[in-house]
Write an enzyme that holds these catalytic residues in place. Structure first.
Site, mmCIF file in Angstrom:
data_model
loop_
_atom_site.group_PDB
_atom_site.id
_atom_site.type_symbol
_atom_site.label_atom_id
_atom_site.label_comp_id
_atom_site.label_asym_id
_atom_site.label_seq_id
_atom_site.Cartn_x
_atom_site.Cartn_y
_atom_site.Cartn_z
ATOM 1 N N LYS A 102 -45.763 -38.353 24.665
ATOM 2 C CA LYS A 102 -45.636 -39.515 25.531
ATOM 3 C C LYS A 102 -46.567 -39.404 26.745
ATOM 4 O O LYS A 102 -47.155 -38.342 26.995
ATOM 5 C CB LYS A 102 -44.161 -39.648 25.953
ATOM 6 C CG LYS A 102 -43.210 -39.955 24.776
ATOM 7 C CD LYS A 102 -41.755 -40.013 25.253
ATOM 8 C CE LYS A 102 -40.795 -40.397 24.140
ATOM 9 N NZ LYS A 102 -39.373 -40.411 24.618
ATOM 10 N N TYR A 136 -39.473 -49.297 19.402
ATOM 11 C CA TYR A 136 -38.141 -49.018 19.957
ATOM 12 C C TYR A 136 -37.163 -50.174 19.744
ATOM 13 O O TYR A 136 -36.213 -50.318 20.518
ATOM 14 C CB TYR A 136 -38.260 -48.694 21.448
ATOM 15 C CG TYR A 136 -38.715 -47.276 21.747
ATOM 16 C CD1 TYR A 136 -38.032 -46.174 21.215
ATOM 17 C CD2 TYR A 136 -39.799 -47.029 22.583
ATOM 18 C CE1 TYR A 136 -38.432 -44.872 21.500
ATOM 19 C CE2 TYR A 136 -40.207 -45.716 22.872
ATOM 20 C CZ TYR A 136 -39.515 -44.654 22.331
ATOM 21 O OH TYR A 136 -39.903 -43.365 22.623
ATOM 22 N N ASN A 139 -39.059 -37.412 28.901
ATOM 23 C CA ASN A 139 -38.735 -36.300 28.003
ATOM 24 C C ASN A 139 -39.854 -35.922 27.024
ATOM 25 O O ASN A 139 -39.618 -35.281 26.008
ATOM 26 C CB ASN A 139 -37.407 -36.557 27.293
ATOM 27 C CG ASN A 139 -37.441 -37.788 26.410
ATOM 28 O OD1 ASN A 139 -38.471 -38.453 26.299
ATOM 29 N ND2 ASN A 139 -36.322 -38.096 25.784
ATOM 30 N N HIS A 160 -41.571 -37.972 21.349
ATOM 31 C CA HIS A 160 -40.756 -38.719 20.386
ATOM 32 C C HIS A 160 -40.911 -38.078 19.017
ATOM 33 O O HIS A 160 -42.007 -37.635 18.666
ATOM 34 C CB HIS A 160 -41.237 -40.177 20.290
ATOM 35 C CG HIS A 160 -40.666 -40.900 19.108
ATOM 36 N ND1 HIS A 160 -39.431 -41.517 19.131
ATOM 37 C CD2 HIS A 160 -41.145 -41.068 17.846
ATOM 38 C CE1 HIS A 160 -39.181 -42.033 17.936
ATOM 39 N NE2 HIS A 160 -40.208 -41.777 17.133
ATOM 40 N N GLU A 212 -41.968 -45.980 11.210
ATOM 41 C CA GLU A 212 -42.751 -45.690 12.416
ATOM 42 C C GLU A 212 -44.186 -45.302 12.063
ATOM 43 O O GLU A 212 -45.124 -45.692 12.756
ATOM 44 C CB GLU A 212 -42.062 -44.577 13.211
ATOM 45 C CG GLU A 212 -40.709 -45.027 13.763
ATOM 46 C CD GLU A 212 -39.924 -43.893 14.413
ATOM 47 O OE1 GLU A 212 -40.396 -42.739 14.430
ATOM 48 O OE2 GLU A 212 -38.807 -44.174 14.901
HETATM 49 P P1 IDP Z 1 -34.686 -39.732 21.024
HETATM 50 O O1 IDP Z 1 -36.058 -39.924 21.641
HETATM 51 O O2 IDP Z 1 -34.154 -38.349 21.246
HETATM 52 O O3 IDP Z 1 -34.626 -40.163 19.579
HETATM 53 P P2 IDP Z 1 -33.258 -42.197 21.637
HETATM 54 O O4 IDP Z 1 -31.788 -42.302 21.841
HETATM 55 O O5 IDP Z 1 -33.825 -42.775 20.378
HETATM 56 O O6 IDP Z 1 -33.673 -40.678 21.828
HETATM 57 O O7 IDP Z 1 -33.943 -42.914 22.880
HETATM 58 C C1 IDP Z 1 -35.328 -43.198 22.855
HETATM 59 C C2 IDP Z 1 -35.920 -42.828 24.186
HETATM 60 O O8 IDP Z 1 -35.378 -43.680 25.190
HETATM 61 C C3 IDP Z 1 -35.602 -41.400 24.680
HETATM 62 O O9 IDP Z 1 -36.449 -40.429 24.140
HETATM 63 C C4 IDP Z 1 -35.784 -41.566 26.172
HETATM 64 O O10 IDP Z 1 -37.185 -41.570 26.503
HETATM 65 C C5 IDP Z 1 -35.254 -42.973 26.400
HETATM 66 N N1 IDP Z 1 -33.834 -42.976 26.763
HETATM 67 C C6 IDP Z 1 -32.780 -42.834 25.935
HETATM 68 N N2 IDP Z 1 -31.622 -42.886 26.598
HETATM 69 C C7 IDP Z 1 -31.968 -43.085 27.887
HETATM 70 C C8 IDP Z 1 -31.204 -43.225 29.092
HETATM 71 O O11 IDP Z 1 -29.962 -43.193 29.101
HETATM 72 N N3 IDP Z 1 -31.907 -43.398 30.246
HETATM 73 C C9 IDP Z 1 -33.277 -43.450 30.264
HETATM 74 N N4 IDP Z 1 -34.035 -43.321 29.151
HETATM 75 C C10 IDP Z 1 -33.381 -43.139 27.984
HETATM 76 MG MG MG Z 2 -34.838 -42.038 18.721
#
Ligand code: IDP
Ligand code: MG
Length: 150
Positions: free
Chosen positions: A9, A49, A112, A115, A126
């Site tokens: 990212k 997303y 984080n 992805h 994807e």
């Molecule tokens: P993942 O990336 O571990 O699969 P997902 O639940 O699919 O997690 O969420 C996609 C992305 O959305 C996360 O990697 C993170 O960047 C963002 N995200 C998810 N939950 C939150 C939140 O509660 N606050 C802010 N960003 C979030």
């Molecule tokens: Mg995800």
């Protein structure tokens, strides 16, 4: 044979962690079959997303993922979805297990770093969002494979 779409990212690119993160995936023995630097536009971000549309963090997520260049790659192999998710760690870096990429290099859920596809079906969907078939070199031989796969 599964395919996982992995995105380093914008924070990974800005922080100079592309090499470090790629090294961890590469040194595990995972096979990279597609790789490029690009900037994700809003339309592609919303498509990628789509499952999160309507959630409180969705607009921030779209802003984040479109905020600068990303490195996108496809990794192919048996069971790669689960293996990569385990190497990446929990969505919230504060809760991710030590030794995972998110635990070792990140602290915030909204920054984080990486992805990775969460199921074989997501991996296919994807991958098709980001790569043409002709961009993927799925059949090249790695002479090291007998040292990695028993
Ligand atoms: P993942 O990336 O571990 O699969 P997902 O639940 O699919 O997690 O969420 C996609 C992305 O959305 C996360 O990697 C993170 O960047 C963002 N995200 C998810 N939950 C939150 C939140 O509660 N606050 C802010 N960003 C979030
Ligand atoms: Mg995800």
């Amino acid at each position: 044979m599964e395919r996982s779409l992995v995105i380093l990212k914008p924070d990974a690119v800005q922080r100079g962690l592309v090499g470090t993160i790629l090294t961890r995936l590469e040194q595990r023995g995972l096979k990279i079959v597609g790789l490029k630097l690009m900037q994700i536009d809003e339309q592609l971000a919303r498509k990628h997303y789509a499952e999160h549309e309507g959630k409180g963090f969705f607009n921030d997520l779209v802003s984040y993922i479109t905020s600068g260049p990303v490195v996108v790659l496809v990794i192919a192999g048996d069971n790669v979805i689960e293996m990569i998710r385990n190497t990446v760690g929990a969505t919230n870096p504060a809760k991710a297990a030590p030794g995972t990429i998110r635990a070792d290099y990140a602290v915030s859920i909204g920054r984080n770093l990486i992805h990775a596809s969460d199921s074989p079906a997501s991996g296919e969907r994807e991958t098709a969002n980001f790569f043409q078939d002709a961009e993927l070199l799925q059949n090249f031989n790695r002479t090291v494979d007998p040292w990695i796969f028993e």
